[in-house]
Design a protein around this motif. Sequence first.
Motif, PDB file in Angstrom:
ATOM      1  N   LEU A 184       5.270  11.827   1.137  1.00  0.00           N
ATOM      2  CA  LEU A 184       5.398  11.026   2.351  1.00  0.00           C
ATOM      3  C   LEU A 184       4.369  11.449   3.395  1.00  0.00           C
ATOM      4  O   LEU A 184       3.782  10.602   4.076  1.00  0.00           O
ATOM      5  CB  LEU A 184       6.816  11.157   2.915  1.00  0.00           C
ATOM      6  N   ASP A 185       4.155  12.754   3.523  1.00  0.00           N
ATOM      7  CA  ASP A 185       3.173  13.240   4.499  1.00  0.00           C
ATOM      8  C   ASP A 185       1.764  12.795   4.131  1.00  0.00           C
ATOM      9  O   ASP A 185       0.960  12.446   5.006  1.00  0.00           O
ATOM     10  CB  ASP A 185       3.232  14.765   4.593  1.00  0.00           C
ATOM     11  N   GLU A 186       1.448  12.812   2.835  1.00  0.00           N
ATOM     12  CA  GLU A 186       0.122  12.376   2.395  1.00  0.00           C
ATOM     13  C   GLU A 186      -0.078  10.890   2.661  1.00  0.00           C
ATOM     14  O   GLU A 186      -1.155  10.457   3.093  1.00  0.00           O
ATOM     15  CB  GLU A 186      -0.065  12.680   0.916  1.00  0.00           C
ATOM     16  N   ILE A 187       0.963  10.098   2.401  1.00  0.00           N
ATOM     17  CA  ILE A 187       0.873   8.661   2.671  1.00  0.00           C
ATOM     18  C   ILE A 187       0.692   8.416   4.160  1.00  0.00           C
ATOM     19  O   ILE A 187      -0.072   7.546   4.577  1.00  0.00           O
ATOM     20  CB  ILE A 187       2.123   7.928   2.142  1.00  0.00           C
ATOM     21  N   ALA A 188       1.404   9.175   4.967  1.00  0.00           N
ATOM     22  CA  ALA A 188       1.271   9.051   6.418  1.00  0.00           C
ATOM     23  C   ALA A 188      -0.164   9.316   6.856  1.00  0.00           C
ATOM     24  O   ALA A 188      -0.710   8.624   7.730  1.00  0.00           O
ATOM     25  CB  ALA A 188       2.229  10.018   7.118  1.00  0.00           C
ATOM     26  N   THR A 189      -0.801  10.310   6.224  1.00  0.00           N
ATOM     27  CA  THR A 189      -2.200  10.620   6.535  1.00  0.00           C
ATOM     28  C   THR A 189      -3.106   9.469   6.118  1.00  0.00           C
ATOM     29  O   THR A 189      -3.995   9.054   6.879  1.00  0.00           O
ATOM     30  CB  THR A 189      -2.637  11.906   5.823  1.00  0.00           C
ATOM     31  N   VAL A 190      -2.886   8.949   4.909  1.00  0.00           N
ATOM     32  CA  VAL A 190      -3.727   7.869   4.393  1.00  0.00           C
ATOM     33  C   VAL A 190      -3.629   6.628   5.262  1.00  0.00           C
ATOM     34  O   VAL A 190      -4.642   6.008   5.622  1.00  0.00           O
ATOM     35  CB  VAL A 190      -3.337   7.524   2.945  1.00  0.00           C
ATOM     36  N   GLU A 202       0.636   6.407  -7.360  1.00  0.00           N
ATOM     37  CA  GLU A 202      -0.233   7.564  -7.190  1.00  0.00           C
ATOM     38  C   GLU A 202       0.547   8.857  -7.009  1.00  0.00           C
ATOM     39  O   GLU A 202      -0.010   9.945  -7.143  1.00  0.00           O
ATOM     40  CB  GLU A 202      -1.173   7.341  -6.002  1.00  0.00           C
ATOM     41  N   GLY A 203       1.838   8.761  -6.670  1.00  0.00           N
ATOM     42  CA  GLY A 203       2.665   9.954  -6.555  1.00  0.00           C
ATOM     43  C   GLY A 203       2.407  10.789  -5.318  1.00  0.00           C
ATOM     44  O   GLY A 203       2.703  11.992  -5.303  1.00  0.00           O
ATOM     45  N   LEU A 204       1.856  10.182  -4.266  1.00  0.00           N
ATOM     46  CA  LEU A 204       1.602  10.931  -3.045  1.00  0.00           C
ATOM     47  C   LEU A 204       2.907  11.248  -2.327  1.00  0.00           C
ATOM     48  O   LEU A 204       3.887  10.499  -2.424  1.00  0.00           O
ATOM     49  CB  LEU A 204       0.688  10.136  -2.102  1.00  0.00           C
ATOM     50  N   ALA A 264       0.832  -1.205   0.000  1.00  0.00           N
ATOM     51  CA  ALA A 264       0.000   0.000   0.000  1.00  0.00           C
ATOM     52  C   ALA A 264       0.863   1.251   0.000  1.00  0.00           C
ATOM     53  O   ALA A 264       0.634   2.187  -0.778  1.00  0.00           O
ATOM     54  CB  ALA A 264      -0.928  -0.007   1.208  1.00  0.00           C
ATOM     55  N   ALA A 265       1.886   1.271   0.861  1.00  0.00           N
ATOM     56  CA  ALA A 265       2.775   2.433   0.912  1.00  0.00           C
ATOM     57  C   ALA A 265       3.512   2.606  -0.407  1.00  0.00           C
ATOM     58  O   ALA A 265       3.638   3.726  -0.927  1.00  0.00           O
ATOM     59  CB  ALA A 265       3.772   2.280   2.064  1.00  0.00           C
ATOM     60  N   PHE A 266       3.985   1.510  -0.978  1.00  0.00           N
ATOM     61  CA  PHE A 266       4.744   1.571  -2.228  1.00  0.00           C
ATOM     62  C   PHE A 266       3.881   2.076  -3.378  1.00  0.00           C
ATOM     63  O   PHE A 266       4.303   2.941  -4.151  1.00  0.00           O
ATOM     64  CB  PHE A 266       5.299   0.175  -2.551  1.00  0.00           C
ATOM     65  N   LEU A 267       2.663   1.563  -3.481  1.00  0.00           N
ATOM     66  CA  LEU A 267       1.778   1.967  -4.581  1.00  0.00           C
ATOM     67  C   LEU A 267       1.357   3.427  -4.455  1.00  0.00           C
ATOM     68  O   LEU A 267       1.283   4.149  -5.452  1.00  0.00           O
ATOM     69  CB  LEU A 267       0.549   1.073  -4.622  1.00  0.00           C
ATOM     70  N   LEU A 268       1.084   3.860  -3.238  1.00  0.00           N
ATOM     71  CA  LEU A 268       0.698   5.251  -3.035  1.00  0.00           C
ATOM     72  C   LEU A 268       1.824   6.201  -3.430  1.00  0.00           C
ATOM     73  O   LEU A 268       1.585   7.288  -3.963  1.00  0.00           O
ATOM     74  CB  LEU A 268       0.302   5.485  -1.576  1.00  0.00           C
ATOM     75  N   ARG A 269       3.065   5.761  -3.189  1.00  0.00           N
ATOM     76  CA  ARG A 269       4.216   6.598  -3.528  1.00  0.00           C
ATOM     77  C   ARG A 269       4.561   6.522  -5.008  1.00  0.00           C
ATOM     78  O   ARG A 269       4.687   7.541  -5.692  1.00  0.00           O
ATOM     79  CB  ARG A 269       5.423   6.152  -2.693  1.00  0.00           C
ATOM     80  N   GLU A 270       4.716   5.308  -5.518  1.00  0.00           N
ATOM     81  CA  GLU A 270       5.252   5.131  -6.861  1.00  0.00           C
ATOM     82  C   GLU A 270       4.192   5.197  -7.959  1.00  0.00           C
ATOM     83  O   GLU A 270       4.507   5.597  -9.075  1.00  0.00           O
ATOM     84  CB  GLU A 270       5.988   3.780  -6.950  1.00  0.00           C
TER      85      GLU A 270
END
Length: 209
Positions: free
Chosen positions: A168-174, A164-166, A156-162
């Motif tokens: 780090l702070d946005e991923i932390a929120t999600v 969806e382009g979120l 989930a963290a990897f997909l959101l970053r790579e």
Amino acid sequence: MTDPLPAELLDSLDDVALASRAVEGDFAAFEKIVERHRDKAYRLALSLTKSEADAQDVVQEAFINIYRKLDTFAGDAQLSSWMYRIVVNAALMRLRKTRRRAEVSVDDVSDPANLEQSAPGEPAGWRVRGDEAAENRELREQILAAIDQLDPKYQAAFLLREIEGLSLDEIATVLELSTGAVKTRLHRARLFLQAALEPYLGREEDISN
């Protein structure tokens, strides 16, 4: 109940304004939110579940929950991040119930001592060379297969970053994590992918074609 607005006026409102109107009973405002974010929600759900049917169910369930919980949205974060959290939670819950994929522990290829002593970063090599080999069908298939083996919490963290382009702070929120925890999950995911792809990334004669 708030008076409905014409469609062209709804188009001009941002997500927070639409959410506020939806809470006040303007269902057309909620439909506009769904219209804006449905495709991204489906793509994320599909990336996690690897099933079109499951992804559709996840998105439907997520938007029902979003509508029910819209009055709890505080407005101190982007609505999209708050919505992503609900989609991810729905997808992970479905994965836990079905257990349709084999989970691989990335802790086996991580060094916790190194993670504590230095800021998690990206392992050198695999990503750059993977991008250079993007047109190599075999490598692309191996990359997708390796990502599919990640434990869902790392995936989930990897997909959101790579994907969806979120940030780090946005991923932390999600994911409701600290930024440091997100960095650690990304680092461990990339270490696993580097180990899984090493046989393919090391074959320069193949990926150069």
